[in-house]
Scaffold this active site. Sequence first.
Site, PDB file in Angstrom:
ATOM      1  N   PHE A  19       4.338 -17.750 120.562  1.00  0.00           N
ATOM      2  CA  PHE A  19       4.021 -19.108 121.014  1.00  0.00           C
ATOM      3  C   PHE A  19       3.798 -19.062 122.534  1.00  0.00           C
ATOM      4  CE2 PHE A  19       6.952 -19.440 117.395  1.00  0.00           C
ATOM      5  CZ  PHE A  19       6.225 -20.222 116.515  1.00  0.00           C
ATOM      6  N   ASP A  42      -0.468 -16.833 119.913  1.00  0.00           N
ATOM      7  CA  ASP A  42      -0.525 -18.290 119.816  1.00  0.00           C
ATOM      8  C   ASP A  42      -1.615 -18.644 118.803  1.00  0.00           C
ATOM      9  OD1 ASP A  42       0.686 -20.617 121.886  1.00  0.00           O
ATOM     10  OD2 ASP A  42      -1.054 -21.252 120.708  1.00  0.00           O
ATOM     11  N   SER A  43      -1.506 -19.851 118.213  1.00  0.00           N
ATOM     12  CA  SER A  43      -2.527 -20.252 117.251  1.00  0.00           C
ATOM     13  C   SER A  43      -3.682 -20.988 117.932  1.00  0.00           C
ATOM     14  CB  SER A  43      -1.899 -21.144 116.181  1.00  0.00           C
ATOM     15  OG  SER A  43      -1.303 -22.260 116.789  1.00  0.00           O
ATOM     16  N   ASN A  82      -1.162 -17.416 113.343  1.00  0.00           N
ATOM     17  CA  ASN A  82      -0.005 -18.229 112.993  1.00  0.00           C
ATOM     18  C   ASN A  82       1.221 -17.342 113.185  1.00  0.00           C
ATOM     19  OD1 ASN A  82       2.220 -19.228 111.453  1.00  0.00           O
ATOM     20  ND2 ASN A  82       0.798 -20.537 110.325  1.00  0.00           N
ATOM     21  N   CYS A  90      12.819 -26.663 121.918  1.00  0.00           N
ATOM     22  CA  CYS A  90      12.616 -27.850 122.758  1.00  0.00           C
ATOM     23  C   CYS A  90      12.789 -29.125 121.937  1.00  0.00           C
ATOM     24  CB  CYS A  90      11.254 -27.811 123.442  1.00  0.00           C
ATOM     25  SG  CYS A  90       9.881 -27.690 122.294  1.00  0.00           S
TER      26      CYS A  90
END
Length: 445
Positions: free
Chosen positions: A281, A302-303, A328, A389
Amino acid sequence: MAGKWADAVVTISRRGADRIRAGHVWVYRSDVVSADGANPGALVTVQEERTKGNRASRPLGSALYSTASEIAVRILSRGPITNLDQVLRGRIRDAIAYRERYVQNSNAYRVIFSEGDFLPGLIVDRYNDVLSMQVLTQAMDSEGVRQAVISELTTGLNPAAVVDRVDARVRRLEQLPEKESGLVYVGGGGIRDEGVVPDVHVREGERGSFIAAPSAAGRVWTPAATQPLTNPDSCSTEFQMNGLRFLYEALGTQKTGAFLDQRENYAAAAQYARGEALDVFCYQGGFALHLARVCEKVTGVDSSRPALETADKNASINGKEIEWIEANAFDLLRDYSDAGQQYDCIVLDPPAFAKSKRDLPTALRGYKELNLRALKMLRTGGILATCSCSYHVSVADLLETLQSAAQDSHRIVRILENRGAAKDHPNVVGIPETAYLKCLMVLVS
Ligand code: SAH
């Protein structure tokens, strides 16, 4: 009526009042008993409902009211406010002074963190010489408040531009008229750091002039707009944090922005990392770029293709070679761990999986899966930086998830650091929502 301070009075339940007395600043609509005559965004006096045995007399505070949000009341002060403008300006000055004191090695940071700075409904980020503001409530959206905010920010920070970043969903929820993101101020740019090429695509104008925001209402700020923009589609600059360079584009198709809350965690991760690293990510490469200073090989996943394109540009302006993979993360981690791939450092910084309390069980399954895969792939002595988060996922939840993943993968996990957001996202005791980011640095053997 006892001790009325503002024109409108909002009466709240005992439960709501207790929450305020405990240090929180929100009153939910379900705790509002009456709000007669309180207009959208009004400054109101908050008082507790009178019941038998509870003859509260003194108001609880002065607050900003929303007629639409579930958070109906946001306390601004425990006392009366006679001049809202002055209070807001004072808070902005305090917020700027706080950053001057506590932000290091960065010209990008959160200047105003809503409740964290007692300016509920307002977020302002600085990216070198560009300020990006986001208005989240009816009160902060009023023309008078916007003017005071922009005027105080520009006096304090002297930016080249201020951009209004509109979140359409938030405006709908607050029942505010639709509006586009756009430039709201063009200035002299006194805060631009040396050695950075200016790229604010606006015509050079009078210093400190307010310009028309391309809003639906077509409002013109006062002092009145003087110059049209030559290129209102883009407002870009370059910022630095921890000695690394990053691109920023406020408007236009390649919109960027950064997760400024992770700034101090980037540096912390780089203290422990070595060898081969995987940043899962990775967005525009915040962790990956920092890891590339100390690791032999870094891969970012990352996607989002646009995020990776910016990540790649960020890597090249820093002279770093990083491999970017568009995938993904769940699929990639499964495939890699099944294939026996190994790393010395893995970062997991997924988006918020639990947007509400209801999502918690599903969210925890997601965190468990990610952490389990990562633990399986770390070499002995490896470092995992695992983040969440989601406000609704507590540190205790994350630790429990990690424990369960450690158990399933037969690994020993030692906590090196239990971290949160950078200090420019002040965490106020009594307002737990200000402490949403968790970041554990752990050693795996
Ligand atoms: N670590 C980043 C911030 C990550 S934000 C930083 O410090 O800047 C979360 C990121 O997860 C976003 O970039 C988003 O594009 C990405 N993302 C969301 N779902 C994903 C998925 N299933 N697989 C891979 N990336 C995903």
